[in-house]
Design a protein around this motif. Structure first.
Motif, PDB file in Angstrom:
ATOM      1  N   HIS A   1       0.827  -1.223   0.186  1.00 49.42           N
ATOM      2  CA  HIS A   1      -0.091   0.069  -0.077  1.00 49.42           C
ATOM      3  C   HIS A   1       0.912   1.288  -0.038  1.00 49.42           C
ATOM      4  O   HIS A   1       1.693   1.403   0.875  1.00 49.42           O
ATOM      5  CB  HIS A   1      -0.868  -0.036   1.133  1.00 49.42           C
ATOM      6  N   ASP A   2       0.830   1.980  -1.072  1.00 50.71           N
ATOM      7  CA  ASP A   2       1.780   3.136  -1.169  1.00 50.71           C
ATOM      8  C   ASP A   2       3.154   2.818  -0.913  1.00 50.71           C
ATOM      9  O   ASP A   2       3.788   3.625  -0.070  1.00 50.71           O
ATOM     10  CB  ASP A   2       1.260   4.356  -0.374  1.00 50.71           C
ATOM     11  N   ASN A   3       3.860   1.875  -1.508  1.00 52.90           N
ATOM     12  CA  ASN A   3       5.212   1.566  -1.267  1.00 52.90           C
ATOM     13  C   ASN A   3       5.618   0.854  -0.179  1.00 52.90           C
ATOM     14  O   ASN A   3       6.749   0.391  -0.162  1.00 52.90           O
ATOM     15  CB  ASN A   3       6.026   2.699  -1.586  1.00 52.90           C
ATOM     16  N   ILE A   4       4.630   0.495   0.633  1.00 58.35           N
ATOM     17  CA  ILE A   4       5.015  -0.172   1.871  1.00 58.35           C
ATOM     18  C   ILE A   4       4.256  -1.581   2.004  1.00 58.35           C
ATOM     19  O   ILE A   4       3.136  -1.679   1.539  1.00 58.35           O
ATOM     20  CB  ILE A   4       4.763   0.623   3.092  1.00 58.35           C
ATOM     21  N   ARG A   5       4.649  -2.504   2.776  1.00 61.14           N
ATOM     22  CA  ARG A   5       4.004  -3.536   3.230  1.00 61.14           C
ATOM     23  C   ARG A   5       2.870  -3.355   4.016  1.00 61.14           C
ATOM     24  O   ARG A   5       2.993  -3.073   4.982  1.00 61.14           O
ATOM     25  CB  ARG A   5       5.216  -4.606   3.705  1.00 61.14           C
ATOM     26  N   GLN A   6       1.882  -3.822   3.318  1.00 62.85           N
ATOM     27  CA  GLN A   6       0.711  -3.819   4.311  1.00 62.85           C
ATOM     28  C   GLN A   6      -0.481  -4.706   3.951  1.00 62.85           C
ATOM     29  O   GLN A   6      -0.593  -4.987   2.541  1.00 62.85           O
ATOM     30  CB  GLN A   6       0.020  -2.345   4.058  1.00 62.85           C
ATOM     31  N   GLY A   7      -1.080  -5.378   4.734  1.00 56.76           N
ATOM     32  CA  GLY A   7      -2.138  -6.449   4.496  1.00 56.76           C
ATOM     33  C   GLY A   7      -1.456  -7.817   4.749  1.00 56.76           C
ATOM     34  O   GLY A   7      -0.354  -7.917   5.606  1.00 56.76           O
ATOM     35  N   HIS A   8      -1.801  -8.804   4.075  1.00 56.68           N
ATOM     36  CA  HIS A   8      -1.096 -10.308   4.105  1.00 56.68           C
ATOM     37  C   HIS A   8       0.098 -10.217   3.278  1.00 56.68           C
ATOM     38  O   HIS A   8       0.094  -9.822   2.136  1.00 56.68           O
ATOM     39  CB  HIS A   8      -2.431 -11.155   3.811  1.00 56.68           C
ATOM     40  N   GLY A   9       0.959 -11.017   3.773  1.00 55.30           N
ATOM     41  CA  GLY A   9       2.232 -11.087   3.027  1.00 55.30           C
ATOM     42  C   GLY A   9       3.208 -12.110   3.787  1.00 55.30           C
ATOM     43  O   GLY A   9       3.175 -12.655   4.781  1.00 55.30           O
ATOM     44  N   MET A  10       4.479 -12.626   3.041  1.00 56.85           N
ATOM     45  CA  MET A  10       5.214 -13.638   3.522  1.00 56.85           C
ATOM     46  C   MET A  10       6.663 -13.048   3.324  1.00 56.85           C
ATOM     47  O   MET A  10       6.797 -12.851   2.071  1.00 56.85           O
ATOM     48  CB  MET A  10       4.861 -14.978   2.843  1.00 56.85           C
ATOM     49  N   LEU A  11       7.124 -12.992   4.317  1.00 55.65           N
ATOM     50  CA  LEU A  11       8.927 -12.710   4.103  1.00 55.65           C
ATOM     51  C   LEU A  11       9.807 -13.883   4.365  1.00 55.65           C
ATOM     52  O   LEU A  11       9.672 -14.237   5.433  1.00 55.65           O
ATOM     53  CB  LEU A  11       8.962 -11.554   5.080  1.00 55.65           C
ATOM     54  N   SER A  12      10.406 -13.957   3.466  1.00 55.94           N
ATOM     55  CA  SER A  12      11.545 -15.047   3.713  1.00 55.94           C
ATOM     56  C   SER A  12      12.736 -14.557   3.693  1.00 55.94           C
ATOM     57  O   SER A  12      13.398 -13.881   2.805  1.00 55.94           O
ATOM     58  CB  SER A  12      11.528 -16.070   2.403  1.00 55.94           C
ATOM     59  N   SER A  13      13.789 -15.073   4.565  1.00 55.14           N
ATOM     60  CA  SER A  13      15.246 -14.510   4.839  1.00 55.14           C
ATOM     61  C   SER A  13      16.061 -15.609   4.967  1.00 55.14           C
ATOM     62  O   SER A  13      16.125 -16.748   5.535  1.00 55.14           O
ATOM     63  CB  SER A  13      15.238 -13.719   6.397  1.00 55.14           C
ATOM     64  N   GLY A  14      17.144 -15.512   4.162  1.00 55.50           N
ATOM     65  CA  GLY A  14      18.140 -16.151   3.941  1.00 55.50           C
ATOM     66  C   GLY A  14      17.655 -17.565   3.098  1.00 55.50           C
ATOM     67  O   GLY A  14      16.488 -17.517   2.630  1.00 55.50           O
ATOM     68  N   LYS A  15      18.474 -18.587   3.149  1.00 52.70           N
ATOM     69  CA  LYS A  15      18.154 -19.780   2.633  1.00 52.70           C
ATOM     70  C   LYS A  15      18.114 -21.059   3.919  1.00 52.70           C
ATOM     71  O   LYS A  15      18.665 -20.884   4.942  1.00 52.70           O
ATOM     72  CB  LYS A  15      19.147 -20.274   1.466  1.00 52.70           C
ATOM     73  N   LEU A  16      17.616 -22.066   3.243  1.00 53.69           N
ATOM     74  CA  LEU A  16      17.369 -23.224   4.260  1.00 53.69           C
ATOM     75  C   LEU A  16      18.501 -23.547   4.753  1.00 53.69           C
ATOM     76  O   LEU A  16      18.828 -24.100   5.994  1.00 53.69           O
ATOM     77  CB  LEU A  16      16.736 -24.321   3.525  1.00 53.69           C
ATOM     78  N   ILE A  17      19.891 -23.529   4.224  1.00 58.02           N
ATOM     79  CA  ILE A  17      21.038 -23.970   4.546  1.00 58.02           C
ATOM     80  C   ILE A  17      21.897 -22.712   5.295  1.00 58.02           C
ATOM     81  O   ILE A  17      23.031 -22.719   5.692  1.00 58.02           O
ATOM     82  CB  ILE A  17      22.108 -24.832   3.706  1.00 58.02           C
TER      83      ILE A  17
END
Length: 821
Positions: free
Chosen positions: A309-325
């Motif tokens: 929403h207007d360039n920012i994360r707002q609402g439902h979402g998923m954030l993934s950081s890094g890799k599994l290893i």
């Protein structure tokens, strides 16, 4: 003949040679022809062929003449342009003069001036074949014709005889004043024709270039777009449609524009100089900002997929950081507000091996939540400032449980109760970290010996301090209501608006992504675009249509309901797979599914407001479609939605059931293996089945064979094979249908054996059905029974199917308790 007479004179001969040349002999033969000479038809064919060749030479001559004319015109334009540059007195001649530039029209006689120009200003307008130039004494502005739009303005002021021309360019608009209507018409025609030649390569004669066009331009004044280059579609001076914008810093946007701003779907790459990589956003835009659903891949390696929403994360979402290893791998899925985690969400810390399912405030765990770890620890309770703080319940893998006050993660501190797996418990004051040792001041109690009426209820209360299911994934359902054009449930008058939004969404999706859709998917979308008739009483036939429509809609991701189910499946698996496969989460997982059904049914009621309340039976019209259920349809959220929802959620859900029933399954399976070592007749005798029900012969590959004392796995084989199909189904109703068919198969075999009608009593039926259950060798029967019991429609519990299910449940319990000699 006239031709013959004309050929005798000198003047006639010259005319003949000029007009016909070598074809004159053909005409003579034609005029003198008789029946006994050359056939007339051959002479006509020869004549027409000669005339065709003459026409081709005439066209070639005309083409050469046109070429000479164009060469002459170009030469004249060159001479006129050369003469102009000789007399031009501006200081920017060297910059403006290019080899291919030709003069079209210019205002040295002040036939065209700038509106609102100063009294002493010098403004001269020069139209070339590639640009309109506004020249002043010491400066100039070049406006490329490909991105120039002009239109007539009638009477700038009521008392003025001047006439205006509005000029629109990508970065500014201004008005030119002509000295007379004739000059205004000349300039308009000259500019439009020059623009049309630039756009098409040749003028059509109409002199009206397209308002919407494809062109390239480099911005130099606009603060947001300074030095950026754009190539794509334009509309009246603004990027409008598909195009590509490139900034000097390396930023690139490829997608859809609306009135000069990014609007619609687009792909944007943004360089990150510190990391020497680029951020990339692929998704929807509105008014030049990220708005709607999209995927943002950060240069750091993080990936966010969700709402903006207007360039920012707002609402439902998923954030993934890094890799599994990696060393800092994690995944968060949930609600965002102002670019921060807010509301309900699930955070899976893959590196640490634990998972949090609860409430968030400003990126911190705040409120009620649940934590499970890879070592089997389970905590539910209050969080504050990202720590376990307040009342909570902690349960270890061996069923040791503590309920009381916490001051930090895994750190009891204050009053509480510690329960052991054998039922003993301690009440008192606790302090210290759970994994390193507790200090206890309290009373040790053995309720079985001293206080039989007092017992700890820690384990039995699992789930009471967790987030209620109705508070989970509110952002997901809000987004679905928004996609239907509504704000919230309870407004059935918005049904028509919702259907309009569905039609627009499907049409837009099919138009924008045709390459992603197969032919069958396109046909499904076309059917879903049609708004079904949804007024008036709901008959059985109409209910069947509604059921079929919902099934197709839920299987189509472009449909709002399809998007909702796809998202719910993602978050459900995210919650209960991996570390989330903790048996103490079973009841929460079941209640979450029931909550999905209730909330989706609200959406269904919005689309079909005449749908009866849950529990109402719509009886079948005898004259209706033969495809509908003969007994009618039971209106309920589970019968409508569970068949499309549960198969997708089945793997993680059944895993939880298997884990929850693991100890019971061990006892059950051990007994199944031992009892199945017996032959058929021996097992029937052991189970107490009356001998009149013992088969004398069985059919094997179409041939009858006698049942011997050594015969094994042959009796009631059809019923056994039918019951084994229960593990291949997903919904409780389908599993109950398998149980019903098993009873029917068993009844048919008994009737064939007794050669007549026979009414089973429970004393007769139970041991016989127990034999079938044992021979079916279903590995997770206790889990199957528990799943059916938890999710079956309440209306079925007291009917025939309910009694059959209770029989199966009793068989499962009996096998666990069975003692063999």
């Amino acid at each position: 003949m006239k031709t013959k007479e004309l050929s005798k004179s000198g003047q006639g001969q010259s005319v003949e040679k000029e007009c016909f040349g070598k074809k004159l002999d053909v005409l003579r033969q034609l005029s003198e022809s008789s029946g006994d000479k050359v056939p007339l038809s051959d002479l006509l064919v020869s004549l027409f062929y000669s005339l065709y060749n003459t026409s081709a030479r005439v066209q070639q001559a005309a083409s050469q003449a046109g070429h000479l004319f164009r060469c002459g015109r170009k030469r004249k334009e060159s001479e006129t342009t050369n003469q102009f540059w000789r007399t031009y007195s501006g200081k920017t001649t060297d910059v403006l003069q290019t080899p291919q530039r030709r003069l079209v029209y210019e205002s040295s006689d002040k036939s065209l001036t700038l509106q609102n120009a100063g009294r002493f200003s010098v403004n001269r307008f020069i139209l070339f074949n590639d640009a309109l130039i506004h020249a002043q004494f010491s400066s100039h502005h070049v406006y490329p014709l490909a991105t120039l739009w002009v239109e007539a303005i009638t009477d700038i002021t009521a008392s003025s005889n001047q006439y205006g021309i509005k000029v629109t360019t990508p970065e500014e608009s201004f008005t030119l004043l002509a000295s007379s209507p004739q000059e205004k018409a000349k300039w308009l025609r000259a500019i439009n024709q020059a623009v049309e030649v630039v756009l098409t390569g040749e003028g059509s004669g109409a002199g009206v270039p397209a308002v919407s066009r494809t062109a390239s331009y480099v911005f130099c004044k606009d603060l947001r777009l300074k030095d950026a280059s754009y190539s794509g579609r334009w509309l009246s001076g603004k990027p409008h449609g598909k195009g590509t914008m490139k900034w000097p810093d390396g930023r690139t946007f490829t997608g859809t524009f609306k009135q000069g701003l990014e609007d619609g779907y687009g792909d944007c790459k943004m360089p990150n100089k510190l990391l020497d990589k680029s951020d990339r956003y692929q998704g929807h835009w509105r008014d030049g900002k990220m708005h709607g659903f999209g995927t943002y891949k950060y240069a750091t390696g993080q990936v966010y997929e969700g709402s903006f929403h207007d360039n920012i994360r707002q609402g439902h979402g998923m954030l993934s950081s890094g890799k599994l290893i990696g060393s800092s791998s994690s995944v968060f899925v949930g609600q965002w507000l102002q670019d921060k985690k807010m509301g309900y969400g699930v955070f899976d810390d893959i590196t640490r091996g634990d998972k949090y399912m609860g409430l968030w405030v400003d990126d911190q765990r705040q409120g009620n939540g649940v934590v499970v770890t890879q070592f089997g620890l389970y905590y539910e309770g209050a969080f504050s400032n990202n720590k376990m703080m307040g009342t909570g319940l902690l349960v270890s893998d061996d069923d040791t449980a503590f309920k009381g006050e916490f001051s930090d993660d895994w750190t009891p501190n204050g009053k509480g109760t510690l329960s052991m797996s054998n039922g003993d418990f301690i009440e008192g004051l606790f302090s210290g970290e759970w994994t390193s040792g507790l200090k206890i001041t309290g009373t040790y109690i053995k309720p079985n010996l001293y206080e039989p009426d007092k017992e700890s209820t820690c384990v039995l209360e699992v789930g009471r301090l967790a987030v209620p299911p109705e508070q989970k994934w509110r952002a997901v359902f809000s987004e679905c209501w928004s996609r239907l054009g509504c704000e919230a449930p309870g407004r059935p008058e918005e049904s028509r608006r919702a259907w309009e939004h569905i039609a627009v969404t499907l049409t837009t999706g099919r138009r924008d992504s045709p390459e992603l859709l197969s032919r069958s998917q396109s046909r499904v979308l076309e059917k879903l675009e049609v708004i079904p008739q949804h007024t008036g009483p709901v008959t059985a036939a109409r209910y069947d249509v509604i059921r079929r429509y919902l099934t197709k809609a839920c299987e189509t991701p472009l449909h709002p309901l399809g998007w909702l189910l796809e998202t719910l499946v993602t978050v459900y698996r995210m919650t209960y797979i991996g570390v989330g496969s903790n048996r103490r989460l079973l009841q929460q997982a079941v209640e979450e599914i029931k909550s999905y059904l209730r909330r989706i049914f609200q959406l269904v009621r919005l689309l079909f407001p005449d749908l009866p309340d849950e529990g109402v039976v719509i009886h079948t019209d005898p004259k209706g479609s033969s495809e509908t259920n003969q007994q009618g349809w039971l209106v309920s959220s589970s019968t409508l939605l569970l068949p499309v929802l549960l198969p997708r959620l089945y793997p993680p859900l059944f895993t939880l059931y298997a884990l929850d029933k693991e100890r019971e399954e061990e006892v059950y399976w051990d007994c199944v293996l031992r009892l199945n070592k017996q032959a058929d007749l021996g097992l029937l005798a052991f189970l107490g089945v009356q001998q009149k029900f013992w088969p004398v012969s069985v059919s094997v590959l179409g041939e009858k064979q006698q049942v011997l004392p050594s015969t094994k796995d042959a009796c009631f084989a059809s019923a056994v094979e039918t019951l084994q199909q229960i593990s291949t189904t997903f919904t409780p109703s389908d599993k109950l249908q398998v149980i019903q068919r098993t009873f029917e198969e068993l009844t048919q075999e008994v009737h064939a054996l007794l050669e007549g009608n026979f009414l089973f009593s429970m004393d007769d039926l139970f041991p016989l059905f127990l034999y079938v259950v044992l021979r079916a060798r279903m590995r997770n029967l206790a889990a199957e029974v528990s799943l059916i019991e938890d999710l079956m429609d309440p209306s079925l519990q007291n009917g025939e199917l309910g009694h059959m299910f209770i029989t199966l449940k009793a068989c499962c319990f009996q096998i666990q308790q069975e003692k063999t000699t």
